[in-house]
Enzyme design. Sequence first.
Site, PDB file in Angstrom:
ATOM      1  N   CYS A  47       0.837  -1.207   0.000  1.00  0.00           N
ATOM      2  CA  CYS A  47       0.000   0.000   0.000  1.00  0.00           C
ATOM      3  C   CYS A  47       0.867   1.250   0.000  1.00  0.00           C
ATOM      4  O   CYS A  47       1.915   1.295   0.637  1.00  0.00           O
ATOM      5  CB  CYS A  47      -0.883   0.037   1.246  1.00  0.00           C
ATOM      6  SG  CYS A  47      -2.340  -0.980   1.146  1.00  0.00           S
ATOM      7  N   HIS A  48       0.389   2.255  -0.709  1.00  0.00           N
ATOM      8  CA  HIS A  48       1.053   3.557  -0.694  1.00  0.00           C
ATOM      9  C   HIS A  48       0.635   4.310   0.568  1.00  0.00           C
ATOM     10  O   HIS A  48      -0.480   4.139   1.062  1.00  0.00           O
ATOM     11  CB  HIS A  48       0.636   4.375  -1.919  1.00  0.00           C
ATOM     12  CG  HIS A  48       1.155   3.817  -3.191  1.00  0.00           C
ATOM     13  ND1 HIS A  48       0.496   2.825  -3.892  1.00  0.00           N
ATOM     14  CD2 HIS A  48       2.285   4.090  -3.889  1.00  0.00           C
ATOM     15  CE1 HIS A  48       1.196   2.527  -4.972  1.00  0.00           C
ATOM     16  NE2 HIS A  48       2.281   3.281  -4.994  1.00  0.00           N
TER      17      HIS A  48
ATOM     18  N   MET B 231      -8.199   0.072   1.020  1.00  0.00           N
ATOM     19  CA  MET B 231      -7.502  -0.649   2.092  1.00  0.00           C
ATOM     20  C   MET B 231      -7.546   0.132   3.405  1.00  0.00           C
ATOM     21  O   MET B 231      -7.651  -0.458   4.482  1.00  0.00           O
ATOM     22  CB  MET B 231      -6.058  -0.956   1.693  1.00  0.00           C
ATOM     23  CG  MET B 231      -5.943  -1.912   0.514  1.00  0.00           C
ATOM     24  SD  MET B 231      -6.908  -3.439   0.695  1.00  0.00           S
ATOM     25  CE  MET B 231      -6.164  -4.152   2.146  1.00  0.00           C
ATOM     26  N   GLU B 232      -7.512   1.447   3.321  1.00  0.00           N
ATOM     27  CA  GLU B 232      -7.608   2.263   4.530  1.00  0.00           C
ATOM     28  C   GLU B 232      -8.984   2.106   5.176  1.00  0.00           C
ATOM     29  O   GLU B 232      -9.088   2.002   6.404  1.00  0.00           O
ATOM     30  CB  GLU B 232      -7.319   3.733   4.201  1.00  0.00           C
ATOM     31  CG  GLU B 232      -5.865   4.017   3.909  1.00  0.00           C
ATOM     32  CD  GLU B 232      -5.365   3.511   2.545  1.00  0.00           C
ATOM     33  OE1 GLU B 232      -4.150   3.540   2.318  1.00  0.00           O
ATOM     34  OE2 GLU B 232      -6.192   3.084   1.708  1.00  0.00           O
TER      35      GLU B 232
ATOM     36  N   ASP C 286     -11.719  -6.103  22.076  1.00  0.00           N
ATOM     37  CA  ASP C 286     -10.797  -5.841  23.182  1.00  0.00           C
ATOM     38  C   ASP C 286     -11.509  -5.200  24.372  1.00  0.00           C
ATOM     39  O   ASP C 286     -11.264  -5.565  25.517  1.00  0.00           O
ATOM     40  CB  ASP C 286      -9.658  -4.939  22.707  1.00  0.00           C
ATOM     41  CG  ASP C 286      -8.675  -4.641  23.833  1.00  0.00           C
ATOM     42  OD1 ASP C 286      -8.176  -5.607  24.456  1.00  0.00           O
ATOM     43  OD2 ASP C 286      -8.410  -3.453  24.087  1.00  0.00           O
TER      44      ASP C 286
END
Length: 175
Positions: free
Chosen positions: A81-82, A130-131, A145
């Site tokens: 990824c960039h 992707m982000e 969590d």
Amino acid sequence: MSQSDSLGSTHFDDAGNAHMVDITAKPITARAATASSAIRMNTTAAQAVRTGNSCKGDVLSVARLAAIGATKWTSTLIPLCHAIPIEGVHVEFEWLSPSESAANDPADGHSETLRCSATVRTTYKTGVEMEAMTAASVAALTVYDMLKSVDRSMVIVETRLDSKEGGRSGVFSRL
């Protein structure tokens, strides 16, 4: 035939080696992507989220901050990824009805499903899918969590790209 042609991927060169795609010649355009991740949990955990009475505090506020932060780390986590300038992130949470819940199995004791959605925006040479997917995934992981002391058997059931716009490939919408 180049490796990228035969595999349908631009992340491989003609010799089949993984490489980062050269985006130098691509034009800057407005881009956006929305992704979601769903987490199934028992009623006790869901009630802690709804009331804000988790022993660790406001679950959704922490998950929202984690999702926003995750967008900035995507290029560190995903090797090809960039590093993209993130110009906007919007995170939402919604409870799904049993009919909307992915892979809903009442026998597993998870009667509640929370969908974490993230929309990421930029004006750049490559997209933010992707982000957005990283943000949605990290939001669901953060919910886990924050609630694991209440329900260790929670299940993150899906992470998916819901929509994207901008760039050469145009618009995609799952919805």
